[in-house]
Scaffold this motif. Sequence first.
Motif, PDB file in Angstrom:
ATOM      1  N   LYS A 204      -7.374  -3.249   3.180  1.00  0.00           N
ATOM      2  CA  LYS A 204      -6.937  -2.505   4.357  1.00  0.00           C
ATOM      3  C   LYS A 204      -5.679  -3.197   4.851  1.00  0.00           C
ATOM      4  CE  LYS A 204     -10.400   0.434   4.791  1.00  0.00           C
ATOM      5  NZ  LYS A 204     -10.207   1.895   4.716  1.00  0.00           N
ATOM      6  N   ALA A 205      -4.639  -2.443   5.138  1.00  0.00           N
ATOM      7  CA  ALA A 205      -3.367  -3.068   5.483  1.00  0.00           C
ATOM      8  C   ALA A 205      -2.535  -2.215   6.429  1.00  0.00           C
ATOM      9  CB  ALA A 205      -2.560  -3.334   4.204  1.00  0.00           C
ATOM     10  N   VAL A 223      -4.729   0.189   0.761  1.00  0.00           N
ATOM     11  CA  VAL A 223      -3.703  -0.026  -0.258  1.00  0.00           C
ATOM     12  C   VAL A 223      -4.421  -0.418  -1.547  1.00  0.00           C
ATOM     13  CG1 VAL A 223      -1.777  -1.468  -1.011  1.00  0.00           C
ATOM     14  CG2 VAL A 223      -1.909  -0.712   1.369  1.00  0.00           C
ATOM     15  N   LEU A 224      -4.055   0.238  -2.625  1.00  0.00           N
ATOM     16  CA  LEU A 224      -4.610  -0.065  -3.935  1.00  0.00           C
ATOM     17  C   LEU A 224      -3.497  -0.610  -4.820  1.00  0.00           C
ATOM     18  CD1 LEU A 224      -6.717   0.125  -6.272  1.00  0.00           C
ATOM     19  CD2 LEU A 224      -5.953   2.497  -6.586  1.00  0.00           C
ATOM     20  N   ASP A 252       0.782  -6.138   5.708  1.00  0.00           N
ATOM     21  CA  ASP A 252      -0.060  -7.083   6.446  1.00  0.00           C
ATOM     22  C   ASP A 252      -1.469  -6.833   5.930  1.00  0.00           C
ATOM     23  OD1 ASP A 252      -1.650  -8.527   8.151  1.00  0.00           O
ATOM     24  OD2 ASP A 252      -0.861  -7.659  10.004  1.00  0.00           O
ATOM     25  N   ILE A 253      -1.931  -7.729   5.033  1.00  0.00           N
ATOM     26  CA  ILE A 253      -3.221  -7.490   4.378  1.00  0.00           C
ATOM     27  C   ILE A 253      -4.397  -8.086   5.165  1.00  0.00           C
ATOM     28  CG2 ILE A 253      -2.239  -7.203   2.087  1.00  0.00           C
ATOM     29  CD1 ILE A 253      -3.002 -10.073   1.461  1.00  0.00           C
ATOM     30  N   LEU A 254      -4.090  -8.653   6.333  1.00  0.00           N
ATOM     31  CA  LEU A 254      -5.145  -9.079   7.264  1.00  0.00           C
ATOM     32  C   LEU A 254      -4.821  -8.504   8.643  1.00  0.00           C
ATOM     33  CD1 LEU A 254      -5.754 -12.823   6.245  1.00  0.00           C
ATOM     34  CD2 LEU A 254      -7.316 -10.895   5.939  1.00  0.00           C
ATOM     35  N   PRO A 255      -4.794  -7.180   8.762  1.00  0.00           N
ATOM     36  CA  PRO A 255      -4.326  -6.544   9.994  1.00  0.00           C
ATOM     37  C   PRO A 255      -5.212  -6.780  11.210  1.00  0.00           C
ATOM     38  CG  PRO A 255      -5.302  -4.919   8.532  1.00  0.00           C
ATOM     39  CD  PRO A 255      -5.212  -6.188   7.759  1.00  0.00           C
ATOM     40  N   SER A 256      -6.477  -7.129  10.984  1.00  0.00           N
ATOM     41  CA  SER A 256      -7.381  -7.329  12.119  1.00  0.00           C
ATOM     42  C   SER A 256      -7.352  -8.760  12.655  1.00  0.00           C
ATOM     43  CB  SER A 256      -8.816  -6.962  11.721  1.00  0.00           C
ATOM     44  OG  SER A 256      -9.255  -7.792  10.656  1.00  0.00           O
ATOM     45  N   LEU A 257      -6.579  -9.636  12.000  1.00  0.00           N
ATOM     46  CA  LEU A 257      -6.492 -11.036  12.426  1.00  0.00           C
ATOM     47  C   LEU A 257      -5.044 -11.412  12.713  1.00  0.00           C
ATOM     48  CD1 LEU A 257      -8.822 -12.738   9.758  1.00  0.00           C
ATOM     49  CD2 LEU A 257      -9.439 -12.040  12.082  1.00  0.00           C
ATOM     50  N   ASN A 258      -4.829 -12.206  13.763  1.00  0.00           N
ATOM     51  CA  ASN A 258      -3.492 -12.736  13.995  1.00  0.00           C
ATOM     52  C   ASN A 258      -3.381 -14.128  13.374  1.00  0.00           C
ATOM     53  OD1 ASN A 258      -4.640 -14.624  15.820  1.00  0.00           O
ATOM     54  ND2 ASN A 258      -4.433 -13.177  17.528  1.00  0.00           N
TER      55      ASN A 258
END
Length: 394
Positions: A204-205, A223-224, A252-258
Amino acid sequence: MYQLAVIGGGASGLCAAIAAKRRNREMKIVIIEALPRVGKKILATGNGRCNLTNLNASVEDYNTGFVSDILQKYPPKKVIEFFESLGLMTTADSEGRVYPMSNNASSVLDCLRYEADYLGIETVTDTHVDSVVNKDGCFIINRQYKAKKIILATGGKASPSQGSDGSGYALLKAFGHRITPVYPALVQLTVSENVKALKGVRVKAHVALSDGRNCIGQSKGEVLFTDYGLSGIAVMDISRKVKDGKYTCSLDILPSLNEKQIITFLTHRKRSNPAMSFDNALGGVLPKKAGQYVLKECKIKSETPMNRVTDFMMKLISEKAENLSFTVTGTNGFKNAQISAGGADVSEFDSGTLESKKVKGLYCTGELLDVDAVCGGFNLQWAWASGLAAGNEI
């Protein structure tokens, strides 16, 4: 002699013919289709489920405000009611995407075919239209069929194996219409980086597309990674912006984390299991192959034990995971595209009726026009709505 000839038996063409015949049962209507059977492309939509429309569809979802009048007359609710009148029940998911209750695209096509047959609409298949001439108030098609009015519903250039070979553009050009540059859209992107190690990985990105100066497109979702580049809904949505030129796609492959949260997570892993390898630690927030790729990009060995990971390394990793950049070399072409971007210049058509401003009695619907939108049922919404508008008008 027909009162109406519809060139192209796809989504908008079938819809237009049915709408016209319902309004006037005395009309003699023919659909001329290049393939052995109408509606082949419908069967491929929504991964075979046919994402009919989207409850949230609005003008803002499209590349042009030209769609405003049509969407106001035929919003998603009207499209759903049209299909209910054909005997098709639908269901919507949490994103507003509407599918047939059978979860099968063939149900959608069957309902359209059955209604066309019931109404007595003639269908001519295996017939590619190469010429249309306007003579003495009559359109002559392939020097064989005559019609008082004509709808061009041939589609664009995407997925030529399903009937959209771009031939409609030539027909319009012959009538003096302008065609804006046409590009593959809702398609995979090719990149210059070697991403074969990531093939099959899904994340998820947040996705951003830059032309080197400005951010020209953003999306979020899956994203695949493929052996040639990037796929998935989020990537296909921004692919509409890729034309000629150089582009950078940033993920941004860690969109839920800053950044702070990523560092805190890694610091905790370092304290709780100092002997754990860096790639295994990242496995708590990323697919392992994705974590290994990020480490490689940062020039850090995957097997580095956590007790040797410095604060600087953690910051480097968090920054890279939030901005993983790829150089876009192009798209995967019309063969693999879901739709075309570009097409017939919409300023040359009436926004309410879709009749040509240049040629009386000539109408244009669906993807042949320079109208496109993101994934999620928005493009089919335009196909149905434009077909209903032209058919009812005629």
